[in-house]
Design a protein around this motif. Structure first.
Motif, short mmCIF file in Angstrom:
data_model
loop_
_atom_site.label_atom_id
_atom_site.label_comp_id
_atom_site.label_asym_id
_atom_site.label_seq_id
_atom_site.Cartn_x
_atom_site.Cartn_y
_atom_site.Cartn_z
N GLY A 255 3.56 11.90 -0.59
CA GLY A 255 4.85 11.27 -0.81
C GLY A 255 4.78 9.77 -0.89
O GLY A 255 5.78 9.11 -1.23
N THR A 256 3.60 9.16 -0.57
CA THR A 256 3.45 7.71 -0.67
C THR A 256 2.80 7.36 -2.00
O THR A 256 2.09 8.16 -2.61
CB THR A 256 2.60 7.16 0.48
N LEU B 131 2.35 3.01 9.40
CA LEU B 131 1.78 1.99 8.51
C LEU B 131 1.93 2.41 7.05
O LEU B 131 1.72 3.58 6.71
CB LEU B 131 0.30 1.77 8.83
N PRO B 132 2.29 1.47 6.18
CA PRO B 132 2.36 1.80 4.74
C PRO B 132 0.96 1.85 4.14
O PRO B 132 0.23 0.86 4.16
CB PRO B 132 3.17 0.63 4.17
N PRO B 133 0.54 2.99 3.61
CA PRO B 133 -0.81 3.10 3.07
C PRO B 133 -1.12 2.08 1.98
O PRO B 133 -2.26 1.62 1.88
CB PRO B 133 -0.84 4.53 2.51
N LEU B 134 -0.13 1.72 1.18
CA LEU B 134 -0.37 0.75 0.11
C LEU B 134 -0.79 -0.59 0.69
O LEU B 134 -1.70 -1.25 0.17
CB LEU B 134 0.88 0.59 -0.75
N ALA B 135 -0.15 -1.02 1.78
CA ALA B 135 -0.50 -2.29 2.40
C ALA B 135 -1.90 -2.23 3.01
O ALA B 135 -2.68 -3.19 2.91
CB ALA B 135 0.53 -2.66 3.48
N VAL B 136 -2.24 -1.10 3.63
CA VAL B 136 -3.58 -0.95 4.21
C VAL B 136 -4.63 -0.97 3.10
O VAL B 136 -5.68 -1.62 3.23
CB VAL B 136 -3.68 0.35 5.03
N ALA B 137 -4.34 -0.26 2.00
CA ALA B 137 -5.28 -0.24 0.87
C ALA B 137 -5.44 -1.63 0.28
O ALA B 137 -6.55 -2.04 -0.11
CB ALA B 137 -4.80 0.74 -0.19
N LEU C 175 -4.43 7.68 -5.39
CA LEU C 175 -5.76 8.19 -5.04
C LEU C 175 -5.96 9.64 -5.43
O LEU C 175 -7.12 10.08 -5.56
CB LEU C 175 -6.01 8.02 -3.54
N THR C 176 -4.88 10.39 -5.60
CA THR C 176 -5.02 11.80 -5.98
C THR C 176 -4.83 12.02 -7.47
O THR C 176 -4.78 13.18 -7.92
CB THR C 176 -4.03 12.68 -5.19
N ALA D 137 -10.98 3.43 8.08
CA ALA D 137 -10.54 4.43 9.06
C ALA D 137 -9.02 4.48 9.14
O ALA D 137 -8.42 5.56 9.17
CB ALA D 137 -11.15 4.11 10.42
N VAL D 138 -8.37 3.32 9.16
CA VAL D 138 -6.91 3.28 9.24
C VAL D 138 -6.29 3.89 7.99
O VAL D 138 -5.30 4.63 8.06
CB VAL D 138 -6.42 1.83 9.45
N LEU D 139 -6.86 3.59 6.83
CA LEU D 139 -6.32 4.13 5.59
C LEU D 139 -6.42 5.65 5.55
O LEU D 139 -5.48 6.34 5.15
CB LEU D 139 -7.04 3.52 4.38
N ILE D 140 -7.57 6.20 5.96
CA ILE D 140 -7.71 7.65 6.01
C ILE D 140 -6.67 8.25 6.95
O ILE D 140 -6.06 9.29 6.67
CB ILE D 140 -9.12 8.05 6.45
#
Length: 710
Positions: free
Chosen positions: A319-320, A278-284, A326-327, A310-313
């Motif tokens: 690298g994304t 899953l692409p984290p950006l889409a989940v966020a 977020l960092t 939960a899915v995002l964590i």
């Protein structure tokens, strides 16, 4: 909302599933940047972790959550479901606290529990005590009667403010939550009560002792309890929303979801491999979109935000783009200070509502003040005291923390009981203040008759079965009266007692007044309030028993707050309730008409409850700039909003079976509706928009004219 530790555990190993601490024989984790090194040093100094396993993106998520909460609390329309940031915190708390306990295996039950609670209390108490003392003192300067606020303050020090809010939320005598600077401590209560349970699960499952089946046992126990909690949440939300919102058991599943996520990530599975894709950006983006859902979708929003968090964590990885966002140093710093920031933001907003208000020009100053106080608290109180060695013996550390809580609570209770007031403003002069005044006895001078108050009112579900008769609830002499009027309704009917004086003294009427908190306007309407049982009893037993004594030519007068029939967003629920109201009116008017009894109905009043304002906030004060500080939707907007209700009432009125009593022009005498009447009278006795005695007296002529025509 108490983030379990200042910096988050767990970093990525060589591949997404070899998370530090998740799998055996993992590679040491690398630290990302100077900001992260400082955070890690803070954690190590705190003695909470034994390895370099900091995940800065968790602090980034904390920043997102606290920003969403702050935006929502500043302006609900800007982010209607931003309050779900607290639910994001709950998930992260379960995730991080399980990680923390996984790193503190012990052979001794005493060592395990003393270590856990010493760390928790060192984390929680210092910043909370500072906030509580300063804010308690400030609210005394601007609130002439801060008893409820201070009561919640000292309860917050012991993690039971959520229980207090639950009790008051199921009680019509609750103070407005937005005016209480300690309301937000309810989430601390939820987490602290979770911490009373969860370490026992960790230890007795065997996970805390690193037994062979400990992890599996904890997974099953937490999973079963979370499922039961979720079922309880879904059920309670329909029948008792305050319980679903404020109590720990219906919230257990959210914190449990974070715990289950941590346990699940320790072992690769098909589900985890799917999350990797899953692409984290889409989940966020989905997570942020949930924060804009309308309040009507609160249950769906809560479920969705827990799942999305939960899915995002699970899918966040180096690298994304989302990981980089977020960092970012500034983002993670907001996450690091989020506990102190959360504490101070609500206090600032609440005190602002007592003073300058929350306006476009004040928001930048208020946000800057939140940040300044959050940073100062984090840097000079929260962090140094968390790092400090309070005692070489952990039981003494716990004792010091409990003593600090007790001492802070004692100071607050002392403020409650001061023989002098610290209030610096002008006192409000009202014949009766607060919803509790609705139960006061009212004696009609010159008649020897009194309305007894409490004996005539149903205030909670436990009073279903209480006998209410006309004796003691009637102004005037029923035996000699020219006409009898039976007043039925919710708490608003009790607010209009003084409006009937002229009808009794001049016109020889007898007025019987009863009330049931939270009652529906008519029989047969859905009632999902905390007063569901007593509402049923009121309409099926009390009202019929009193109506059977009426004679031909008498009246029934319905007095209710009808604002929920005309909400700002005209939902399907409001439309359904209006149809139920219409049917109920038709049935009641037909029943009464067959007996020669007429029906009168009070029309909708201005939407004063939406001002969320105590009466004292409506009058000029030195600490409040000129202007309307209790803004109510203006006259034009209000009349448009109640137009559908008006159509129902006027249609019924044309049948000549009902009379509509409209007091809108009395309560809104100008283009702008305010808490003040034409000559400066304060029209409301509390923040729940119950009319004041002064407003009832202003309404007397209009009510008398309407009821005498029949």
């Amino acid at each position: 909302m108490e983030e379990s530790i200042a910096a988050s555990r767990l970093c990525w190993g060589r591949n997404p599933w070899q998370l530090s601490g998740f799998m055996p024989n993992h590679r040491p984790c690398r630290i990302f940047g100077n900001q992260d090194s400082q955070a890690l040093k803070s954690i190590v100094a705190e003695g909470e972790v034994r390895k370099s396993n900091y995940r800065p993106e968790i602090d980034g998520l904390r920043a997102l959550a606290v920003i969403a909460v702050i935006v929502n609390h500043i302006n609900k329309n800007a982010m209607p479901s931003g309050y779900l940031g607290v639910d994001i915190f709950f998930v992260m708390s379960g995730f991080v606290i399980t990680s923390s306990l996984a790193n503190h295996r012990s052979e001794s039950l005493q060592d395990f529990f003393l270590g856990f609670y010493a760390r928790r209390l060192k984390r929680l108490i210092p910043a909370l005590a500072l906030f509580t003392v300063i804010t308690s003192l400030l609210i005394c300067f601007f609130n002439p009667e801060p008893y409820n606020e201070l009561g919640l303050a000292w309860k917050g020090m012991f993690g039971i403010s959520n229980l207090s809010l639950y009790g008051s939320a199921t009680d019509y005598f609750a103070s407005s939550t937005e005016l209480n600077p300690f309301t937000h401590t309810w989430s601390l209560g939820v987490e602290e009560q979770f911490y009373l349970v969860y370490p026992f699960l960790i230890w007795f499952s065997g996970f805390g002792r690193a037994t062979v089946r400990g992890e599996s046992n904890l997974l099953w126990v937490t999973g079963l309890l979370s499922v039961a909690s979720l079922i309880g949440f879904l059920y309670l939300y329909q029948v008792n929303q305050p319980a679903a919102y404020f109590l720990m058991p219906p919230r257990f599943w959210e914190i449990g979801a974070g715990s289950l996520l941590f346990l699940g990530l320790r072992h690769p599975s098909q589900l985890l491999r799917w999350t990797e894709s899953l692409p984290p950006l889409a989940v966020a983006a989905c997570l942020v979109a949930i924060l804009w859902l309308p309040l009507e979708l609160a249950v769906i929003g809560t479920l969705a935000v827990v799942i999305a968090t939960a899915v995002l964590i699970a899918c966040l990885r180096k690298g994304t783009l989302m990981y980089a966002v977020l960092t970012n140093d500034k983002i993670t710093y907001i996450g690091l200070i989020s506990y102190s920031l959360y504490l101070w933001h609500w206090g600032i907003l609440s005190i602002s509502r007592w003073t300058i208000g929350i306006r476009w020009w004040s928001i930048p100053v208020q946000v800057a003040l939140m940040l300044a106080l959050g940073i100062l608290s984090y840097r000079y109180v929260e962090t140094p005291l968390r790092r400090a060695e309070w005692s070489a013996m952990r039981w003494k550390t716990i004792g010091f923390a409990i003593s600090a809580s007790a001492g802070t609570a004692g100071l607050v209770i002392g403020l409650q009981r001061l023989p002098i007031s610290l209030y610096t403003g002008e006192q409000l002069e009202l014949a009766a203040r607060g919803v509790e005044s609705l139960l006061q006895k009212f004696t009609l001078s010159g008649t020897g008759r009194a309305w007894q108050g409490r004996p005539c009112v149903l205030t909670e579900n436990s009073e279903a079965g209480k006998i209410i008769t006309s004796a003691g609830c009637t102004l005037g002499d029923p035996g000699k009266a020219k006409r009898r009027v039976l007043v039925l309704g919710n708490s608003f009917s009790a607010a209009f007692v003084q409006a009937f004086s002229k009808l009794v003294k001049r016109d020889g009427y007898a007025i019987t007044i009863t009330s049931s908190w939270g009652a529906s306007p008519v029989k047969g309407m859905d009632n999902f309030s905390a007063y569901k049982e007593v509402n049923t009893y009121y309409w099926e037993q009390v009202a019929p028993s009193l109506m059977k004594d009426l004679r031909r030519g008498d009246l029934v007068f319905l007095i209710n707050d009808l604002s929920d029939l005309t909400p700002a967003a005209d939902t399907g629920r409001a439309q359904r309730r209006r149809q139920q109201f219409k049917r109920g009116l038709e049935e009641l008017s037909q029943e009464l008409s067959s007996k020669g009894v007429h029906l009168a109905v009070l029309h909708g009043l201005p939407f004063a409850r939406e001002a969320n304002c105590k009466p004292v906030n409506a009058i000029p004060q030195w600490f409040r700039p000129p202007g309307n500080h209790c803004p109510i939707p203006n006259k034009e907007v209000s009349l448009v909003r109640r137009s559908k209700l008006d159509m129902i009432l006027r249609e019924q009125e044309r049948t000549r079976k009902i009379t509509v009593v409209d007091l809108f022009d009395i309560f809104c005498s100008r283009k702008e509706c305010t808490y003040l009447g034409r000559d400066g009278e304060v029209l409301y006795r509390d923040e729940h928009s119950h009319p004041s005695v002064e407003a009832a007296r202003l309404s007397a002529n209009a009510i008398r004219k309407a009821l005498m025509v029949q």
